[in-house]
Design an enzyme around this catalytic site. Structure first.
Site, PDB file in Angstrom:
ATOM      1  N   ASP A 117       0.847  -1.196   0.000  1.00 24.11           N
ATOM      2  CA  ASP A 117       0.000   0.000   0.000  1.00 24.11           C
ATOM      3  C   ASP A 117       0.879   1.241   0.000  1.00 24.11           C
ATOM      4  OD1 ASP A 117      -2.641   1.330   0.315  1.00 24.11           O
ATOM      5  OD2 ASP A 117      -1.709   2.043   2.160  1.00 24.11           O
ATOM      6  N   TYR A 122       3.484   9.909   0.179  1.00 22.71           N
ATOM      7  CA  TYR A 122       4.476   9.360   1.110  1.00 22.71           C
ATOM      8  C   TYR A 122       5.915   9.698   0.706  1.00 22.71           C
ATOM      9  CZ  TYR A 122       0.471   6.427   2.501  1.00 22.71           C
ATOM     10  OH  TYR A 122      -0.758   5.972   2.908  1.00 22.71           O
ATOM     11  N   LYS A 152      -1.896   6.105  -4.573  1.00 25.88           N
ATOM     12  CA  LYS A 152      -2.984   7.071  -4.441  1.00 25.88           C
ATOM     13  C   LYS A 152      -2.579   8.442  -4.987  1.00 25.88           C
ATOM     14  CE  LYS A 152      -3.669   4.828   0.037  1.00 25.88           C
ATOM     15  NZ  LYS A 152      -2.255   4.444   0.245  1.00 25.88           N
ATOM     16  N   HIS A 185      -6.957   9.743  -2.739  1.00 30.10           N
ATOM     17  CA  HIS A 185      -6.536   9.644  -1.343  1.00 30.10           C
ATOM     18  C   HIS A 185      -7.512  10.293  -0.365  1.00 30.10           C
ATOM     19  CE1 HIS A 185      -2.499   9.006   0.944  1.00 30.10           C
ATOM     20  NE2 HIS A 185      -3.525   8.729   1.715  1.00 30.10           N
TER      21      HIS A 185
END
Length: 390
Positions: A117, A122, A152, A185
């Site tokens: 994931d 990130y 995402k 997201h």
């Protein structure tokens, strides 16, 4: 269920044998025969109706749990037919020191995780991609198609052309030519700078794109185009509420396959989960182990809850394993995350809970509503206005 009775002259299932025996035996022997016969019938009846057929018996009342590895290898089928591993490895916590994400993801793949994931936000997809490439090079029996990759699109990239840019940028960093699951997201759109960074206002918060936040149809149309192209095998959302999903489902040509949301015993999110199930949308739980943060009103934490720890002790597994098992038993994806090798391993050893263990966790969760992940101070937008802690 068949039983062998330890008295060879008793056959409770043979009327002929019983008749022959009774007609030729003295009264005392007959009474003894009837006693053993009734005991045998009671024994058979008890095990035939009291023991669940899915359980394996070693001795009276002993239950053998399925292999934890088997539980962790479980898959679900999305509403478009794509299969997704039920246990994924979250990479959000691994955005620290350079190389941390690489080591964690490589370890996860070596342990057996086949669902990663990820997210553009990130800022570590390059390390994830390197770990995948190096793992595949050393394990020729595993191919790209064996690894399910989710990523995402972030809030400031909701304009249709930016959705596609985000998708391609993630593919390049992950070093893949397709994504298994691509999610929006948050249902909150923001403005961007020319260099694809988030535009921040004078108050230090995101500058909200009100039009796309109130009407996400253009964003979703771009998601559908990616699905049509085959570059995204499945599309979905994350952090979407029931009203937002209801709005989306009214215009979606391709309905979302997944809604990734915060779920743990302090935020069971039962109403939203039930809505997703009814609309053939699979929930995926981030923060399935709760948080180290305390409940503001009580100071309580998930990991220190006495009832949850009692369940873990009874099961013979650690609390994290038990909470992941609770999520799988409820029917959704769980996404544990860790950078510690031993925890990465143990989180993949998910047991199956007994009914009593599952119900004990349900009792803890019932009536609770404590959200640990709310970025309203960052976004300058509250997705859950008026929400009260319970």
């Amino acid at each position: 269920m068949a039983f062998i009775v330890c008295c060879p002259w008793i056959r409770v299932d043979s009327g002929v044998a019983s008749t022959l025996f009774v007609s030729s035996c003295p009264p005392r022997s007959y009474r003894l025969f009837r006693f053993y016969q009734l005991v045998s019938l009671a024994f058979v009846t008890f095990f035939s109706f009291s023991v669940p057929f899915t359980h394996t018996l070693l001795t009276m009342g002993e239950y053998v749990r399925p292999s934890p590895t088997t539980m962790a290898s479980k898959t679900y089928t999305l509403n478009n037919g794509v299969k997704i591993p039920a246990v994924g490895f979250g990479t959000f916590a691994n955005e620290g020191a350079k190389g941390e994400t690489y080591r964690a993801v490589k370890k996860a793949l070596e342990v057996g995780y086949r669902h990663l994931d990820c997210a553009w936000f990130y800022l570590n997809e390059d390390e994830v991609g390197d770990a995948i490439q190096d793992f595949l090079a050393k394990n020729p029996n595993v191919t790209r198609k064996d690894i399910f990759i989710c990523t995402k699109v972030w809030n400031h990239l909701h304009e249709p052309e930016d959705v596609k840019w985000s998708f391609q940028n993630s593919c390049e960093k992950l070093k893949v030519d397709y994504i298994d699951l691509f999610l929006v997201h948050w249902p909150i759109a923001a403005e961007k700078n020319p260099d694809h960074t988030v535009k921040i206002g004078p108050d230090g918060k995101y500058v909200i794109n009100k039009d796309l936040t109130e009407n996400p149809e253009p964003t979703w149309r771009a998601m559908e185009e990616l699905a049509d192209s085959g570059k995204a095998r499945a599309i979905g959302v994350s952090n979407w509420t029931i009203p937002r999903l209801e709005q989306l489902l009214k215009f979606a040509r391709i309905k979302p396959t997944v809604n990734q949301i915060e779920i743990h015993p302090f935020l069971p999110n039962s109403e939203l989960i039930e809505f997703c199930f009814k609309n053939d949308i699979l929930p995926a739980a981030y923060s399935p182990l709760g948080s180290q943060n305390q409940v503001p009103s009580t100071g309580e934490t998930v990991r220190e809850n006495a009832a949850l720890n009692a369940v873990a002790k009874h099961s013979g597994h650690n609390l994290a394993q038990v909470l992941l098992a609770w999520g799988l038993r409820r029917g959704y994806i769980v996404l544990p995350k860790s950078s510690t090798p031993s925890r990465i391993e143990s989180n993949f050893q998910v047991p199956e809970l007994t009914d009593d263990e599952f119900n004990a966790i349900e009792d803890v969760a019932r009536g609770r509503h404590v959200r640990f992940v709310n970025m309203k101070e960052t976004f300058g937008y509250d997705l859950w206005p008026g929400e009260k802690e319970q």
